[in-house]
Scaffold this motif. Structure first.
Motif, mmCIF file in Angstrom:
data_model
loop_
_atom_site.group_PDB
_atom_site.id
_atom_site.type_symbol
_atom_site.label_atom_id
_atom_site.label_comp_id
_atom_site.label_asym_id
_atom_site.label_seq_id
_atom_site.Cartn_x
_atom_site.Cartn_y
_atom_site.Cartn_z
ATOM 1 N N ASP A 178 39.555 32.983 39.532
ATOM 2 C CA ASP A 178 40.750 32.710 38.736
ATOM 3 C C ASP A 178 41.372 34.045 38.325
ATOM 4 O O ASP A 178 40.851 34.739 37.450
ATOM 5 N N GLU A 179 42.462 34.410 39.000
ATOM 6 C CA GLU A 179 43.173 35.662 38.716
ATOM 7 C C GLU A 179 42.193 36.838 38.633
ATOM 8 O O GLU A 179 42.052 37.487 37.592
ATOM 9 N N PRO A 180 41.503 37.154 39.725
ATOM 10 C CA PRO A 180 40.422 38.152 39.662
ATOM 11 C C PRO A 180 40.856 39.566 39.327
ATOM 12 O O PRO A 180 40.032 40.370 38.883
ATOM 13 N N THR A 181 42.145 39.921 39.523
ATOM 14 C CA THR A 181 42.570 41.302 39.254
ATOM 15 C C THR A 181 43.434 41.434 38.006
ATOM 16 O O THR A 181 43.966 42.510 37.735
ATOM 17 N N THR A 182 43.561 40.357 37.225
ATOM 18 C CA THR A 182 44.374 40.423 36.005
ATOM 19 C C THR A 182 43.845 41.495 35.055
ATOM 20 O O THR A 182 42.645 41.577 34.787
ATOM 21 N N GLY A 183 44.743 42.338 34.556
ATOM 22 C CA GLY A 183 44.380 43.362 33.584
ATOM 23 C C GLY A 183 43.782 44.625 34.185
ATOM 24 O O GLY A 183 43.390 45.524 33.436
ATOM 25 N N LEU A 184 43.709 44.713 35.502
ATOM 26 C CA LEU A 184 43.127 45.884 36.138
ATOM 27 C C LEU A 184 44.218 46.754 36.756
ATOM 28 O O LEU A 184 45.251 46.258 37.192
ATOM 29 N N ASP A 185 43.962 48.063 36.821
ATOM 30 C CA ASP A 185 44.910 48.941 37.509
ATOM 31 C C ASP A 185 44.793 48.697 39.012
ATOM 32 O O ASP A 185 43.815 48.086 39.483
ATOM 33 N N PRO A 186 45.789 49.144 39.795
ATOM 34 C CA PRO A 186 45.792 48.835 41.232
ATOM 35 C C PRO A 186 44.540 49.280 41.975
ATOM 36 O O PRO A 186 44.070 48.585 42.877
ATOM 37 N N ILE A 187 43.981 50.444 41.605
ATOM 38 C CA ILE A 187 42.798 50.926 42.312
ATOM 39 C C ILE A 187 41.592 50.056 41.992
ATOM 40 O O ILE A 187 40.851 49.631 42.897
ATOM 41 N N MET A 188 41.378 49.767 40.693
ATOM 42 C CA MET A 188 40.245 48.920 40.337
ATOM 43 C C MET A 188 40.428 47.510 40.883
ATOM 44 O O MET A 188 39.457 46.849 41.273
ATOM 45 N N GLY A 189 41.680 47.038 40.937
ATOM 46 C CA GLY A 189 41.942 45.729 41.534
ATOM 47 C C GLY A 189 41.503 45.694 42.992
ATOM 48 O O GLY A 189 40.891 44.716 43.448
ATOM 49 N N ALA A 190 41.782 46.778 43.722
ATOM 50 C CA ALA A 190 41.361 46.853 45.121
ATOM 51 C C ALA A 190 39.843 46.905 45.241
ATOM 52 O O ALA A 190 39.260 46.318 46.163
ATOM 53 N N VAL A 191 39.191 47.597 44.303
ATOM 54 C CA VAL A 191 37.724 47.660 44.301
ATOM 55 C C VAL A 191 37.124 46.271 44.093
ATOM 56 O O VAL A 191 36.201 45.858 44.810
ATOM 57 N N ILE A 192 37.652 45.530 43.115
ATOM 58 C CA ILE A 192 37.145 44.184 42.837
ATOM 59 C C ILE A 192 37.379 43.270 44.033
ATOM 60 O O ILE A 192 36.505 42.487 44.419
ATOM 61 N N ASP A 193 38.552 43.374 44.641
ATOM 62 C CA ASP A 193 38.837 42.551 45.826
ATOM 63 C C ASP A 193 37.849 42.848 46.950
ATOM 64 O O ASP A 193 37.371 41.940 47.637
ATOM 65 N N GLY A 194 37.544 44.140 47.131
ATOM 66 C CA GLY A 194 36.592 44.520 48.167
ATOM 67 C C GLY A 194 35.210 43.946 47.900
ATOM 68 O O GLY A 194 34.528 43.464 48.816
ATOM 69 N N LEU A 195 34.796 43.966 46.634
ATOM 70 C CA LEU A 195 33.506 43.386 46.266
ATOM 71 C C LEU A 195 33.491 41.881 46.508
ATOM 72 O O LEU A 195 32.496 41.317 46.975
ATOM 73 N N ILE A 196 34.606 41.226 46.177
ATOM 74 C CA ILE A 196 34.702 39.778 46.392
ATOM 75 C C ILE A 196 34.553 39.455 47.873
ATOM 76 O O ILE A 196 33.780 38.565 48.257
ATOM 77 N N VAL A 197 35.289 40.171 48.711
ATOM 78 C CA VAL A 197 35.215 39.930 50.154
ATOM 79 C C VAL A 197 33.794 40.164 50.662
ATOM 80 O O VAL A 197 33.251 39.364 51.441
ATOM 81 N N ASP A 198 33.156 41.252 50.201
ATOM 82 C CA ASP A 198 31.794 41.559 50.634
ATOM 83 C C ASP A 198 30.820 40.463 50.210
ATOM 84 O O ASP A 198 29.962 40.034 50.999
ATOM 85 N N CYS A 199 30.944 40.002 48.956
ATOM 86 C CA CYS A 199 30.033 38.977 48.446
ATOM 87 C C CYS A 199 30.220 37.652 49.182
ATOM 88 O O CYS A 199 29.242 36.973 49.520
ATOM 89 N N VAL A 200 31.465 37.281 49.432
ATOM 90 C CA VAL A 200 31.735 36.015 50.131
ATOM 91 C C VAL A 200 31.144 36.057 51.539
ATOM 92 O O VAL A 200 30.494 35.101 51.990
ATOM 93 N N LYS A 201 31.328 37.189 52.223
ATOM 94 C CA LYS A 201 30.795 37.312 53.585
ATOM 95 C C LYS A 201 29.267 37.332 53.589
ATOM 96 O O LYS A 201 28.623 36.702 54.437
ATOM 97 N N ARG A 202 28.680 38.059 52.651
ATOM 98 C CA ARG A 202 27.225 38.174 52.619
ATOM 99 C C ARG A 202 26.569 36.822 52.323
ATOM 100 O O ARG A 202 25.539 36.468 52.907
ATOM 101 N N LEU A 203 27.168 36.045 51.429
ATOM 102 C CA LEU A 203 26.616 34.744 51.076
ATOM 103 C C LEU A 203 26.986 33.660 52.078
ATOM 104 O O LEU A 203 26.381 32.589 52.093
ATOM 105 N N GLY A 204 28.017 33.929 52.897
ATOM 106 C CA GLY A 204 28.519 32.891 53.793
ATOM 107 C C GLY A 204 29.224 31.783 53.042
ATOM 108 O O GLY A 204 29.267 30.639 53.498
ATOM 109 N N SER A 205 29.773 32.117 51.877
ATOM 110 C CA SER A 205 30.394 31.115 51.014
ATOM 111 C C SER A 205 31.812 30.768 51.462
ATOM 112 O O SER A 205 32.441 31.498 52.229
#
Length: 267
Positions: A178-205
């Motif tokens: 739910d709005e995973p990058t709200t309140g974050l600066d653009p760089i940290m938003g990109a970091v969180i997005d990268g972690l999300i993609v990595d976690c989804v792929k690793r779990l196969g979710s």
């Protein structure tokens, strides 16, 4: 023709609050192992849609299937078992202030029942859950020592990481963001997005995210849709969001004042 049963299938989903129809006949398929992003303005029905799938709101009509099983027509015990397969990263992380970081993650682990809703299975002990929390923190790029801190001692980006750690605790088959990058600066938003993609792929979710952030939507999503006045007005590849050719989507994604949405608002 693809005969594979979608991980999530929604048909004719409708929900009104008084005279306001928030969801108006939603049809949506989310294939297993893919990430689906839903965009739309405030009040378009994005959060209500997620809450209906989570069982927090009962829709007025329609069906919501997980692996072909309609959760709206299942028994209460079976509904709980199906929802237990979902992990959630809430907007602003929504961590428990009274708990340490480790206990926040341990809470998610201990609350998780075994697959297939076996209520007889013993819950994980607090000590074992806290031990596992350190390993999960590593998965989101945080040192296990962060587990001893209180949420108030963390930056916004670290809180999001802890929220993600709690969401993936128990290796859920489905993840909601739910709005995973709200309140974050653009760089940290990109970091969180990268972690999300990595976690989804690793779990196969299978993942569903709702967002106003177009850069985030394209980084996270395989496919995307736009909600407007309770209807899905467009669906396609997330990579096509910025050049969809749809007037409403183009106006929204480019933040234009003029267009079909603003003309309606002026009436």
């Amino acid at each position: 023709m693809n005969d594979t049963v979608p991980k999530i299938r929604i048909r004719g989903l409708t929900k009104a609050f008084g005279s306001k129809k928030v969801l108006d006949g939603i049809d949506l398929d989310v294939e297993a192992g893919t990430s689906f992003v839903i965009i739309g303005g405030s009040g378009s029905g994005k959060s209500v849609l997620l809450r209906c799938i989570l069982g927090l709101i009962v829709p007025d009509a329609g069906s919501i299937e997980i692996d072909g099983e309609d959760i709206l027509r299942a028994s209460p015990a079976r509904q709980e078992a199906l929802v237990q397969r979902i992990g959630m990263l809430f907007q602003n992380a929504a961590l428990f202030d009274s708990m340490s970081v480790a206990d926040n993650i341990a809470f998610g682990l201990r609350a998780k029942r075994r697959k297939e809703g076996d209520h007889r299975a013993p819950r994980l002990s607090r000590a074992a859950a806290r031990s596992q929390a350190g390993d999960i923190l590593k998965q989101v790029g945080l040192d296990p020592s962060v587990g001893a801190l209180a949420p108030s001692e963390l930056s916004g980006g670290m809180q999001k990481r802890v929220g993600l750690a709690r969401a993936i605790a128990g290796t859920p088959e489905i993840l909601f963001f739910d709005e995973p990058t709200t309140g974050l600066d653009p760089i940290m938003g990109a970091v969180i997005d990268g972690l999300i993609v990595d976690c989804v792929k690793r779990l196969g979710s299978t993942a569903i995210a709702i967002t106003h952030d177009m850069a985030s939507a394209q980084r996270i999503g395989d496919r995307a849709a736009m909600l407007y006045h309770g209807k899905l007005v467009w669906q396609g590849l997330a990579s096509e969001l910025m050049h969809s050719g749809d007037p409403m989507v183009d106006q929204f994604t480019h933040g234009r004042r003029e267009g079909p949405i603003s003309m309606e608002l002026r009436r």
